[in-house]
Enzyme design. Sequence first.
Site, mmCIF file in Angstrom:
data_model
loop_
_atom_site.group_PDB
_atom_site.id
_atom_site.type_symbol
_atom_site.label_atom_id
_atom_site.label_comp_id
_atom_site.label_asym_id
_atom_site.label_seq_id
_atom_site.Cartn_x
_atom_site.Cartn_y
_atom_site.Cartn_z
ATOM 1 N N ALA A 57 0.816 -1.208 0.000
ATOM 2 C CA ALA A 57 0.000 0.000 0.000
ATOM 3 C C ALA A 57 0.852 1.261 0.000
ATOM 4 C CB ALA A 57 -0.922 0.007 1.215
ATOM 5 N N CYS A 58 0.513 2.188 -0.908
ATOM 6 C CA CYS A 58 1.308 3.401 -1.106
ATOM 7 C C CYS A 58 1.385 4.276 0.140
ATOM 8 C CB CYS A 58 0.713 4.204 -2.267
ATOM 9 S SG CYS A 58 1.399 5.855 -2.451
ATOM 10 N N PHE A 59 0.253 4.527 0.793
ATOM 11 C CA PHE A 59 0.235 5.495 1.891
ATOM 12 C C PHE A 59 0.877 4.955 3.168
ATOM 13 C CE2 PHE A 59 -2.146 7.988 -0.916
ATOM 14 C CZ PHE A 59 -2.322 9.253 -0.389
#
Length: 279
Positions: free
Chosen positions: A150-152
């Site tokens: 996941a990016c965040f």
Amino acid sequence: METINGDVMKWRFIETGFNDAATNMAIDEAILTCHGRGKVPPTLRFYRWRPPAISLGYFQRLEKEVNAGLCRELGIQVVRRLTGGRAVLHDRELTYSVVVSESHPLMPATVTESYKVISGGLLAGLKRLGICAAIAPRNRSRSGELSPAACFNTLSSYELTVNGKKIAGSAQVRRQGVILQHGSLPWELDADKLFLVLKFSGRQAADRMKQAFLAKATCMRAVTEREIPWAEISAALREGFKSALGVELETGRLTAEETRLALELVTLKYKSQEWNNKY
């Protein structure tokens, strides 16, 4: 191509509204290609997603990272980006893209330093919305305990934070002498949905990673505690880029060549299994 009027550089500003995942990624690549050919000026684009979508980083493996079958059941599209990084759930957000030549006088030679310039536009825009953000320092360490999917969950050099939590995720690629940077500025974060469709060793691992995600990420609604109309967000971010970069943003639209190329890329690339299952 860049147009200079006195000391003021003119860029094009485009809002393309809602599009599906393949179309959004195809338009970004079409602008990059046409700018590389000298056909269009540096461009700032704002866009949205309908239906919701997961975008994979260029090097991620779809079958390893995302439950594609569950995404189909939930009406979530999946697409691979040109840029690297991790998976992002796009739903209620403003997504931006910047397409500009590597040789442009505003752009430093390195990826990280150009991130800092573009983050300055986002920072100024958020300030206009009453959001006191900060630019993360260079070479800030990343936690190895968080999900690689996941990016965040991760904070890169010069990305934006509010109270220590990441509020915008961005990724960059350079091709044909052109920079494409795009990023997500979420109005809301749906962590339940994101961690439902990402793959983990088990539900316990997913829940653990979700809690870590929520400790590291935030969104505009959580910060402002008010409903901000899209037009207000768009106007603030546009003015932020204009003032921080010192450019004149002329409202424009996609050219016929960009539109034709984007339509080709949707069919031949971004909707194809060959592309989306590339790794």
